[in-house]
Design a protein around this motif. Structure first.
Motif, PDB file in Angstrom:
ATOM      1  N   ALA B  75       0.837  -1.204   0.000  1.00  0.00           N
ATOM      2  CA  ALA B  75       0.000   0.000   0.000  1.00  0.00           C
ATOM      3  C   ALA B  75       0.870   1.251   0.000  1.00  0.00           C
ATOM      4  O   ALA B  75       0.549   2.246  -0.654  1.00  0.00           O
ATOM      5  N   ASN B  79       1.506   4.134  -4.875  1.00  0.00           N
ATOM      6  CA  ASN B  79       1.418   5.377  -5.641  1.00  0.00           C
ATOM      7  C   ASN B  79       2.771   5.892  -6.126  1.00  0.00           C
ATOM      8  O   ASN B  79       2.859   6.989  -6.682  1.00  0.00           O
ATOM      9  N   ALA B  80       3.826   5.132  -5.899  1.00  0.00           N
ATOM     10  CA  ALA B  80       5.160   5.619  -6.247  1.00  0.00           C
ATOM     11  C   ALA B  80       5.357   5.649  -7.757  1.00  0.00           C
ATOM     12  O   ALA B  80       4.960   4.723  -8.457  1.00  0.00           O
ATOM     13  N   PRO B  81       5.972   6.736  -8.278  1.00  0.00           N
ATOM     14  CA  PRO B  81       6.250   6.796  -9.718  1.00  0.00           C
ATOM     15  C   PRO B  81       7.217   5.683 -10.150  1.00  0.00           C
ATOM     16  O   PRO B  81       7.156   5.227 -11.288  1.00  0.00           O
TER      17      PRO B  81
END
Lengths: 493, 95
Positions: B75, B79-81
């Protein structure tokens, strides 16, 4: 189906409980209205599946007899609130693609109470703006019009204000750091309250200036604000600044009886160049409260003039710190790098691409006022002036004043694009009447009270004692009753 | 107070925001206008006034210093690039 323009949270609640309508029907009606209102650009992420599932659950709950006030009520949620699995971008390019793995405390509480989320609402980027023109999604548009010009719904909670005023939801969440609930409420003829700092949890709300930010409801009337605020309030162990204090029944405080209440009229708010219509509105509002039995007293808040400059040190300083987390590493946008670029280039390019002009400006001003050699001259001085601004209010309340009446804004809604060439300070002046309240951590409410010569809504602001939102809402209720504001924008969208 | 382009460049660097050279003069001018506005604060007598630290007088709550959550690596990285092998990936930091 009921005419959505006549519906309020209170009347929908009663109709749902009586079984006169279902939340599913109501939710579908709003989803349809939103579908036809793209021109307002109020909703920026649509969540019809979530809305329908929540409405079905709410209907089951209402049938079982276990229905809190907000059960089945369709709401819009400002994009600043993190909503699990749903884009939450703070209207910024730097959070493109970000879908939180968690739910903010405010939306958790609203959903636990059975509320329905229709979608996410437009706003100024990171809540920095007074016209909703700094949004990565483009401008939100005010449903009110004159001369066929498109007007700003105000900001930063411009999408929230436009959605409530255009009957695209029964209520919306807003946030207010310097006036971002009250100014758009005034520009769109609706009601919005910023509660006492610490009343509502900030957990899961994208931070702008942490010592000033507070969330609150934006609704069609004072009763709805009371109902929705109660569902948003309460102590949250996840926000160390949230106050461990019982939440009263705010709706029960609405008696309309303000006999003997002392209403302060601060002379420093009588600024040079205040439009005649605003001055008259303020006088009329004063007379209405007097007629309702309140005692009117002229008061002085001597440091008012310094509130905006203090705010434009403190808010950017806190923003520069809070926004340091947007670095292209953990979430959101990362710039495409050239060969040989290191981590510093990655930060610099990412932040230059991801942040809009106003956000960049404020982050850099904040960086400057906090930098070595300037910290005392700017930041510490501003915090001292802030202490004096709060002391002004403390003294007035200690002298027996129950609430303070002021205009909400120095003008009616202005045209989109009109302020593009103005220097940033001209835009900052929008918050001249509201920003003191954030600096002092007080509750403040904007109530629509009249129309200007162009037929645009104007609002008055009431400021209350800390933690006495119930009392404040009751004075606002009395003002609402007396003002009898019923005008609605003509549908053009 | 007037801000020159060199100061604007330094502030942009401190804020880790890339500003092209040709944009610096306009930026410096905006800073000057905003700081000029802020300068009004110098008129206020703040002798003996403590800088505000908390708008509501309250002692921050304390809790036991214990782990309250964890085991959410997926989780956290979601959202990490650029996430690889359970880590956030960034350009090379050390030669």
């Amino acid at each position: 189906m009921t005419d959505l323009s006549k519906l309020t949270i209170a009347s929908a609640r009663d109709a749902l409980r009586k079984g006169d309508m279902s939340s599913a029907e109501l939710t579908n009606a709003y989803l349809g209205a939103i579908e036809g209102a793209g021109a307002l650009n109020a909703y920026v992420h649509h969540t019809p599946e979530i809305a329908k599932a929540q409405a079905a659950a709410a209907d089951a709950r209402i049938k079982s007899g276990d229905a809190p006030d907000m059960c089945g009520i369709p709401l819009g949620i400002k994009d600043l609130f993190c909503t699990k699995g749903v884009p939450s971008q703070a209207a910024s390019g730097i959070l493109a693609g970000f879908k939180p793995a968690y739910e903010s405390t405010v939306t958790t509480q609203l959903f636990d109470a059975g509320a329905v989320m229709l979608g996410k609402l437009n706003m100024d980027e990171f809540a920095m703006g007074s016209s909703n023109e700094t949004s990565v999604y483009g401008d939100a548009v005010n449903p009110w019009k004159f001369d066929d010009r498109e007007l700003t719904p105000g900001g930063s909670s411009g999408g929230s204000a436009a959605a409530v005023a255009a009957d695209l939801c029964l209520g919306a969440t807003g946030t207010d750091t310097g006036g971002s609930i009250r100014q758009p409420a005034a520009f769109t003829g609706i009601t919005g309250i910023k509660p006492t700092y610490g009343r509502v949890s900030r957990w899961g709300v994208v931070a702008f200036a942490s010592s000033l930010d507070q969330a609150g409801p934006m609704t069609k009337d004072v009763r709805d604000s009371a109902i929705m605020l109660e569902a948003m309030c309460g102590h949250d162990p996840k926000d160390s600044t949230s106050m461990d204090l019982a939440v009263p029944n705010f709706e029960a405080a609405l008696t309309g009886d303000i006999k003997g209440k002392v209403i302060g009229i601060p002379k420093e708010y009588r600024m040079d160049g205040l439009p005649v219509a605003i001055e008259k509105l303020w006088e009329d509002g004063t007379a209405m409260l007097k007629d309702a039995g309140a005692i009117i007293r002229e008061i002085t808040l001597p440091h008012t003039k310094y509130a905006l400059p203090a705010y434009y040190v403190i808010a950017p300083a806190e923003a520069s710190s809070n926004l340091a987390r947007y670095d292209g590493v953990r979430f959101g946008h990362r710039a495409k790098l050239d060969a040989g670029d290191g981590i510093t280039e990655m930060y610099e390019k990412t932040r230059a691409e991801g942040f809009g002009a106003e956000v960049q400006r404020r982050v850099m001003v904040g960086t400057y006022v906090l930098s070595a050699g300037f910290y005392d001259a700017y930041y510490n001085r501003a915090r001292k002036v802030r202490a004096l601004i709060k002391r002004d209010f403390d003294q007035v309340f200690a002298a027996g004043v129950d609430a303070i009446l002021t205009p909400a804004t120095p003008s009616a809604a202005f045209g989109l694009g009109e302020m593009v060439d103005a220097d940033p300070i001209q835009m900052y002046l929008n918050d001249v009447f509201t920003v003191t309240v954030n600096l002092a951590g007080l509750p403040g409410i904007a109530v629509p009270a009249g129309l200007d010569a162009n037929g645009l809504p104007l609002g008055l602001q009431l400021i209350g004692r800390p933690w006495e939102e119930g009392d404040l809402l009751n004075v606002a209720y009395a003002l609402e009753q007396a003002a009898g504001f019923v005008a609605k924008p003509q549908k053009w969208w | 107070m007037s801000i020159d382009t060199e100061t604007a460049r330094r502030v942009a660097k401190l804020a880790r925001i890339k500003v092209e050279d040709d944009a610096l003069p306009a930026l410096a001018q905006e800073f000057s206008a905003i700081l000029g506005f802020i300068e009004q604060l110098n008129e206020v007598d703040v002798e003996g006034i403590e800088p505000m630290t908390s708008v509501t007088p309250q002692r921050l709550k304390r809790r036991k210093d214990v782990v309250t959550d964890g085991n959410q690596q997926a989780a956290v990285l979601k959202n990490a690039p650029d996430a690889r092998e359970g880590f956030f990936a960034v350009p090379k930091v050390v030669e």
